[in-house]
Design an enzyme around this catalytic site. Structure first.
Site, PDB file in Angstrom:
ATOM      1  CB  SER A 102      31.301   3.959  18.440  1.00 27.31           C
ATOM      2  OG  SER A 102      32.103   5.009  17.964  1.00 27.31           O
ATOM      3  CG  ASP A 241      31.865   7.622  14.739  1.00 28.06           C
ATOM      4  OD1 ASP A 241      31.234   8.682  14.824  1.00 28.06           O
ATOM      5  OD2 ASP A 241      32.321   7.014  15.730  1.00 28.06           O
ATOM      6  CG  ASP A 243      28.790   7.327  18.350  1.00 27.61           C
ATOM      7  OD1 ASP A 243      29.732   7.373  17.534  1.00 27.61           O
ATOM      8  OD2 ASP A 243      28.969   7.342  19.586  1.00 27.61           O
ATOM      9  CG  ASP A 245      31.752   9.610  19.177  1.00 28.58           C
ATOM     10  OD1 ASP A 245      32.050   9.023  18.106  1.00 28.58           O
ATOM     11  OD2 ASP A 245      31.850   9.057  20.291  1.00 28.58           O
TER      12      ASP A 245
END
Length: 446
Positions: A102, A241, A243, A245
């Site tokens: 992440s 960010d 990833d 999400d």
């Protein structure tokens, strides 16, 4: 039963240190594959990743693990976490995997698992997989070993999906915007989707090299985005960010707009259209009290959960809400997605700005947040929050803040840190009470 490997969002850690080693990734693939190997059909897993250097290593290790227990593997390459969840469900796969840490720096990595419905796994599923990781797992016969296949149109599928969530009667023609993809998983799909909707796109954080993910770019470091928006004369900036999400927005003056303001914007838009479910939204204990007061003034409610988007989603599913998220920018719109989706949330925000025909600073600044302060206190061991001295100070602070603010005290789920957050109408008082509690925690941990 205590968790050994899974944290609040999958398994995560420093690359090449347990549990984030190639050997463990293979074991996780074997265990998860064995757990989801149900029925007599050909079993399938979708694997995506972000742009970290270690993604190659962990991806190959997981392919070995899954195929060894008879699962076919579909590789989609660098893709946002919500895209993997969507593809898992749409391809009728038995499970999905996202290899990402992440918003963490490149030297960390993680493994997030999704069930066949595209939702993150339940506690029961995670605990069952943990048991299998440390057990002997039955391997497939030589003729039943799984195959691996890479599909080339995964990006196009996700772009089409994301665009389908944008109102059909709107376009982004004439809107100049900056998109910061954090040198992460959305570096290709997010700018493409926005351009296809008609926007003039300035893309930053779109040159991943394996080591620069989240490095002074993205939703956790929006300074470059703010500077670029102002310098280019753009109307709005969007930051994802690593990833993708998570979403943070910057207005035309370069001011950061957090997840609380964005959730308030989307909730108001959906309530006006008669499509907001649950009579409000779901957020965590970290969301500002100003959000709660703002929603209440509109006749909308705010339900709070523990920190973590999985807790938000669980409450949304059990209580019938379709908007929820976190102040940090995880925004879940369950009409469209089974997890936080930064691009989809951004498209809802852009739609509202376009409808209003006003600057982002006017449209997205929904309320004045109360002064809020968060401090972390490291400790070596034990449970300082259970210390009577800490409890006495906390009781006193709660009495002082009653009706005028909030206190949130919690132990981090990923590191030996106590997080102390307070908010209230008086900034000086907020700082004073946070410092008093931090001092008490330090004394108890000494």
């Amino acid at each position: 039963m205590a968790r050994k490997y899974f944290g609040t969002d999958g398994i995560r850690g420093l690359t090449n240190a347990r549990p984030m080693t190639a050997e463990m990734a293979m074991r996780i693939g074997m265990a998860a594959g064995a757990h989801f190997r149900r029925g007599d059909h050909r079993h399938r897993v979708v694997i995506g990743k972000d742009t970290r250097l270690s993604g190659y290593m962990l991806e190959n290790a997981m392919v070995a693990g899954f195929t060894s227990v008879g699962m076919d593997v579909v590789l989609v390459g660098p893709m946002p976490t919500p895209a993997v969840a969507m593809l898992t469900h749409s391809m009728r796969a038995d499970m999905g995997v996202m290899i990402s840490a992440s918003h963490n720096p490149f030297h960390d990595n993680g493994i997030k698992l999704f069930g066949p419905d595209g939702y993150k796994l339940s506690d029961a599923d995670e605990l069952a997989i943990e048991v299998l990781i440390d057990s002997e797992i039955d391997l497939s016969a030589p003729g039943d070993i799984g195959r691996a296949k890479r599909i080339e149109d995964a990006r196009g599928r996700y772009i089409h999906f994301a665009k389908s969530t944008f109102p059909e009667n709107l376009r982004l023609d004439g809107m100049k915007l900056v998109i910061d993809c954090a040198n992460g998983a959305a570096y290709n799909v997010a700018p493409s989707a926005l351009w296809e909707l008609g926007a003039e796109v300035i893309a930053i954080g779109v040159t991943p090299n394996g080591k620069n993910i989240n490095d002074r770019v993205g939703s956790t470091a929006p300074q470059l985005l703010s500077e670029t928006v102002v310098a280019s004369g753009a109307q709005i900036g969007i930051a994802l960010d690593g990833d993708a999400d998570r979403l943070i927005v910057v207005d035309e003056a370069g001011r950061v707009i957090d997840g609380d303001q964005l959730m308030a914007t989307i909730a108001a838009s959906w309530a006006r259209a008669g499509r907001l479910k649950g009579g409000g939204l779901v957020a965590t204990v970290m969301s500002n009290l100003g959000l709660e007061r703002h929603l209440s003034a509109q006749g909308l409610g705010l339900v709070r959960t523990a920190v973590g988007d999985r807790h938000v989603l669980e409450k949304m599913r059990t209580s019938g809400y379709n908007v929820g998220g976190e102040q940090s920018g995880h925004i879940i719109l369950s009409d469209y997605a089974t997890t936080g989706d930064g691009l989809v949330a951004a498209l809802q925000v852009l739609a509202e700005v376009r409808r209003a025909g006003a600057p982002a600073s006017e449209v997205l600044h929904r309320f004045d947040p109360l002064p809020q302060l968060l401090k972390n206190v490291r400790f070596a061991g034990g449970k300082p929050l259970d210390d009577p001295r800490v409890k006495d100070v906390v009781s006193g602070v709660e009495a002082e803040l009653a009706g005028r603010g909030r206190l949130v005290l919690r132990a981090s789920g990923t590191e030996p840190v106590i997080r102390v957050m307070a908010e209230g109408d008086d900034a000086g008082h907020v700082e004073q009470v946070v410092d008093r509690i931090c001092d008490a925690v330090r004394q108890a941990a000494a």
